[in-house]
Motif scaffolding. Structure first.
Motif, PDB file in Angstrom:
ATOM      1  N   LEU A  68       0.808  -1.221   0.000  1.00  0.00           N
ATOM      2  CA  LEU A  68       0.000   0.000   0.000  1.00  0.00           C
ATOM      3  C   LEU A  68       0.842   1.272   0.000  1.00  0.00           C
ATOM      4  CD1 LEU A  68      -2.691  -1.129   2.610  1.00  0.00           C
ATOM      5  CD2 LEU A  68      -2.993  -0.940   0.118  1.00  0.00           C
ATOM      6  N   HIS A  69       2.144   1.132  -0.163  1.00  0.00           N
ATOM      7  CA  HIS A  69       3.011   2.315  -0.162  1.00  0.00           C
ATOM      8  C   HIS A  69       3.087   2.914  -1.560  1.00  0.00           C
ATOM      9  CE1 HIS A  69       7.092   4.315  -0.407  1.00  0.00           C
ATOM     10  NE2 HIS A  69       6.518   4.956   0.583  1.00  0.00           N
ATOM     11  N   HIS A  70       3.073   4.238  -1.643  1.00  0.00           N
ATOM     12  CA  HIS A  70       3.297   4.959  -2.903  1.00  0.00           C
ATOM     13  C   HIS A  70       4.535   5.829  -2.711  1.00  0.00           C
ATOM     14  CE1 HIS A  70       2.838   7.643  -6.317  1.00  0.00           C
ATOM     15  NE2 HIS A  70       1.927   6.809  -6.814  1.00  0.00           N
ATOM     16  N   PRO A  71       5.458   5.863  -3.669  1.00  0.00           N
ATOM     17  CA  PRO A  71       6.742   6.548  -3.446  1.00  0.00           C
ATOM     18  C   PRO A  71       6.686   8.064  -3.405  1.00  0.00           C
ATOM     19  CG  PRO A  71       6.599   5.711  -5.703  1.00  0.00           C
ATOM     20  CD  PRO A  71       5.421   5.145  -4.959  1.00  0.00           C
ATOM     21  N   PHE A  72       5.591   8.684  -3.859  1.00  0.00           N
ATOM     22  CA  PHE A  72       5.554  10.140  -3.994  1.00  0.00           C
ATOM     23  C   PHE A  72       5.771  10.853  -2.668  1.00  0.00           C
ATOM     24  CE2 PHE A  72       2.921  14.069  -3.830  1.00  0.00           C
ATOM     25  CZ  PHE A  72       3.693  14.848  -4.681  1.00  0.00           C
ATOM     26  N   LEU A  73       6.653  11.853  -2.690  1.00  0.00           N
ATOM     27  CA  LEU A  73       6.878  12.732  -1.544  1.00  0.00           C
ATOM     28  C   LEU A  73       6.507  14.156  -1.948  1.00  0.00           C
ATOM     29  CD1 LEU A  73      10.375  11.439  -0.356  1.00  0.00           C
ATOM     30  CD2 LEU A  73       8.153  10.919   0.666  1.00  0.00           C
ATOM     31  N   TYR A  74       5.563  14.736  -1.213  1.00  0.00           N
ATOM     32  CA  TYR A  74       5.131  16.098  -1.500  1.00  0.00           C
ATOM     33  C   TYR A  74       6.179  17.069  -0.965  1.00  0.00           C
ATOM     34  CZ  TYR A  74       2.161  20.272  -1.491  1.00  0.00           C
ATOM     35  OH  TYR A  74       1.651  21.534  -1.683  1.00  0.00           O
ATOM     36  N   GLN A  75       6.785  17.805  -1.876  1.00  0.00           N
ATOM     37  CA  GLN A  75       7.916  18.668  -1.529  1.00  0.00           C
ATOM     38  C   GLN A  75       7.611  19.654  -0.411  1.00  0.00           C
ATOM     39  OE1 GLN A  75      10.947  21.814  -3.802  1.00  0.00           O
ATOM     40  NE2 GLN A  75       9.604  20.520  -4.990  1.00  0.00           N
ATOM     41  N   ASN A  76       6.418  20.221  -0.412  1.00  0.00           N
ATOM     42  CA  ASN A  76       6.102  21.259   0.562  1.00  0.00           C
ATOM     43  C   ASN A  76       5.903  20.734   1.983  1.00  0.00           C
ATOM     44  OD1 ASN A  76       6.257  22.961  -1.592  1.00  0.00           O
ATOM     45  ND2 ASN A  76       4.093  23.504  -1.650  1.00  0.00           N
ATOM     46  N   TYR A  77       5.811  19.409   2.138  1.00  0.00           N
ATOM     47  CA  TYR A  77       5.713  18.812   3.468  1.00  0.00           C
ATOM     48  C   TYR A  77       6.950  17.982   3.830  1.00  0.00           C
ATOM     49  CZ  TYR A  77       0.608  19.683   3.200  1.00  0.00           C
ATOM     50  OH  TYR A  77      -0.637  20.247   3.082  1.00  0.00           O
ATOM     51  N   ALA A  78       7.911  17.893   2.934  1.00  0.00           N
ATOM     52  CA  ALA A  78       9.018  16.955   3.114  1.00  0.00           C
ATOM     53  C   ALA A  78      10.052  17.456   4.116  1.00  0.00           C
ATOM     54  CB  ALA A  78       9.689  16.690   1.773  1.00  0.00           C
ATOM     55  N   GLY A  79      10.738  16.492   4.754  1.00  0.00           N
ATOM     56  CA  GLY A  79      11.825  16.797   5.671  1.00  0.00           C
ATOM     57  C   GLY A  79      13.158  16.782   4.947  1.00  0.00           C
ATOM     58  N   LYS A  80      14.150  17.352   5.579  1.00  0.00           N
ATOM     59  CA  LYS A  80      15.450  17.534   4.943  1.00  0.00           C
ATOM     60  C   LYS A  80      16.074  16.215   4.505  1.00  0.00           C
ATOM     61  CE  LYS A  80      19.672  20.259   5.506  1.00  0.00           C
ATOM     62  NZ  LYS A  80      20.382  21.228   6.387  1.00  0.00           N
ATOM     63  N   ARG A  81      15.816  15.141   5.222  1.00  0.00           N
ATOM     64  CA  ARG A  81      16.443  13.847   4.923  1.00  0.00           C
ATOM     65  C   ARG A  81      15.774  13.126   3.754  1.00  0.00           C
ATOM     66  NH1 ARG A  81      13.897   9.041   7.405  1.00  0.00           N
ATOM     67  NH2 ARG A  81      11.938   9.669   8.387  1.00  0.00           N
TER      68      ARG A  81
END
Length: 504
Positions: free
Chosen positions: A453-466
């Motif tokens: 159930l995982h999707h790789p997309f990371l929303y830039q405006n909520y993402a952490g530095k790592r």
């Protein structure tokens, strides 16, 4: 030497010997406010930005660019011992004669934009918090109250005025620069400094909605089931927790509470119904306050046709609330309200995306509670996991105007966009809180991967530095972004000399 060179071309627009503290007050997070740059440049035009970039590249200076300063982590938009380009004075606003396009200086915050457009009865796909800056919001994505109808902010930019690494100023449009136009729609700060966004406008209809606060009714039993019952001790934290528990029980007896299972079901119901109602927009935020030792749910509902109790809100609307502000109002009014709820301090955001599944959402809530309980003793802690739905209809807008670079397809939806959002005050707690955020996210991702159930997309405006934002866009899109970067910035000025934010 670089400071003197900047002063020679920009004069009093450069601050480097005694930098006014007021220039740092606008940063949302304390971590960013604490950064001390070598100098701050306050350009008043695209030409000023061009001059600054020419000096920066000539002297190989580390720099960062600030629009509103809402990024959380150190160095994101304030350069430690480097040059910070603060765009606050690029705040022009001009609507076209036919009211279809509005030119927005990238130093604006959404408050300025909404107030300017209000007399024209139009709006743009802008921030849900009026204090957020225009630049980072639009370059990273841009989720809005009206995104179900019109897409994200990046899907609604007609032109970009862009200062490239060589100092040239270009107008980037789909017809004239299709590759660079595509890259700017989600590619962040890697291709130049955007000094103006020309955005499509939309009729600003009145919406129904507001903030809704609900209590969780089964926390005592839930903690016991999870094997983490609260043991009573003669401590301030325990006394506050026990008092809050009794008050919570009294409120729940009269029906003003919901369960963790209810929250998971509500999100699923909203996702399904919202596919049939593009005017319905909602999200839910489980929150823990250490000051009261209490968990609650803060939920926002908004309907673009002013319909109260639309099917798209399902059980969330029917549930009893301990507090609600639902009313009919304009977009800017709701965005102002959200701003009052978002207080700064020491902050951390991270994010993940999942395929929608009620059981997964329930188990993520359990993980969140387990990890938060370990740090509930920290003073002035707010631990939360905002949850919102990205619908198929919403993603379908990504395909217009040549598509964007985020790597999402309508067939991927509906998706659950999760954010870990932490707020605290004592710098001694930094490592502890950041580790908790990491634990919540990493455990949730591992569980989702186990279930497919995982999707790789990371929303830039909520993402952490790592987090590897651009890797999450997919190999093909990342390769294309890097090819475009190499063409327009062959010396990698905006990655090599601007390392503080996400690089392709």
């Amino acid at each position: 030497m670089s400071q003197r060179a900047l002063v020679n071309v920009l004069g009093e627009k450069v601050h480097y010997q005694e930098i006014p503290s007021s220039l740092f007050d606008a940063y949302f997070s304390t971590q960013q406010q604490e950064v001390v740059p070598a100098c701050v440049v306050l350009p008043g035009s695209a030409q000023d930005v061009s001059q600054a970039i020419k000096v920066i590249t000539q002297h190989e200076c580390i720099f960062a660019v600030k629009s509103g300063g809402h990024a959380m982590f150190t160095g994101a938009s304030n350069a430690p011992e480097g040059i910070t380009i603060d765009l606050r004075n690029l705040n022009s606003l001009q609507i076209s004669d036919d009211r279809k396009i509005t030119a927005i200086g990238s130093g604006n915050r959404w408050l300025n934009v909404y107030d300017y457009l209000d007399p024209f009865n139009v709006t743009v796909v802008g921030g849900r918090d009026v204090d957020v800056g225009v630049g980072g919001f639009l370059l990273g994505g841009g989720i809005s109250f009206i995104s179900r109808r019109h897409g994200w902010g990046l899907d609604n930019v007609y032109n970009y005025e862009l200062v490239l690494a060589n100092g040239s100023i270009s107008i980037i449009h789909r017809a004239s620069n299709p590759d660079l136009y595509w890259a700017l729609r989600g590619g962040g700060k890697n291709f130049g400094i955007v000094t103006r966004f020309d955005m499509f406008t939309h009729v600003d209809t009145e919406m129904w909605g507001g903030v809704n606060i609900l209590l969780l009714d089964d926390m005592h039993d839930r903690l016991a089931i999870l094997g983490i019952p609260r043991k009573f001790e003669w401590t301030t934290t325990a006394l506050i927790g026990k008092t809050a528990e009794y008050i919570n029980k009294l409120i729940c007896k009269v029906g003003y509470c919901i369960s963790v299972d209810d929250v998971a079901s509500m999100l699923g119901e909203i996702a399904l119904e919202a596919e049939n109602d593009i005017f319905a927009h909602a999200w839910a935020v489980p929150i823990f306050f250490s000051s009261s030792q209490t968990y609650l749910i803060s939920a926002e509902m908004n309907h673009g046709k002013g319909v109260e109790g639309a099917p798209g809100f399902g059980a969330l609307h029917r549930a009893k609330k301990v507090y609600k502000t639902n009313r009919v109002a304009r977009t800017a009014d709701f965005a102002r309200e959200i701003t009052t709820l978002n207080t700064g301090g020491r902050c951390s955001y991270e994010t993940a995306t999942f395929k929608l599944d009620a059981d997964l959402q329930k188990d993520i809530m359990h993980i969140y509670i387990e990890e938060t309980e370990k740090i509930r003793h920290l003073k002035h802690l707010l631990s939360s996991i905002p949850m919102q739905i990205i619908t198929k209809a919403e993603i379908a807008h990504f395909l217009k105007n040549g598509s964007n670079c985020l790597g999402l397809d309508p067939g991927d939806g509906p998706l659950l966009l999760l954010e870990t959002a932490m707020l605290w005050t004592d710098p001694k707690d930094d490592a502890t809180v950041l580790q908790t955020s990491k634990n919540i996210l990493d455990r949730s991702i591992a569980l989702a991967k186990e279930r497919g159930l995982h999707h790789p997309f990371l929303y830039q405006n909520y993402a952490g530095k790592r987090q590897d934002v651009f890797g999450s866009y997919g190999e093909k899109n990342l390769a294309r972004l890097r090819k475009i970067r190499d063409e327009y910035d062959p010396d990698h000025v905006f990655t090599r000399l601007s390392p503080g934010y996400f690089n392709v």
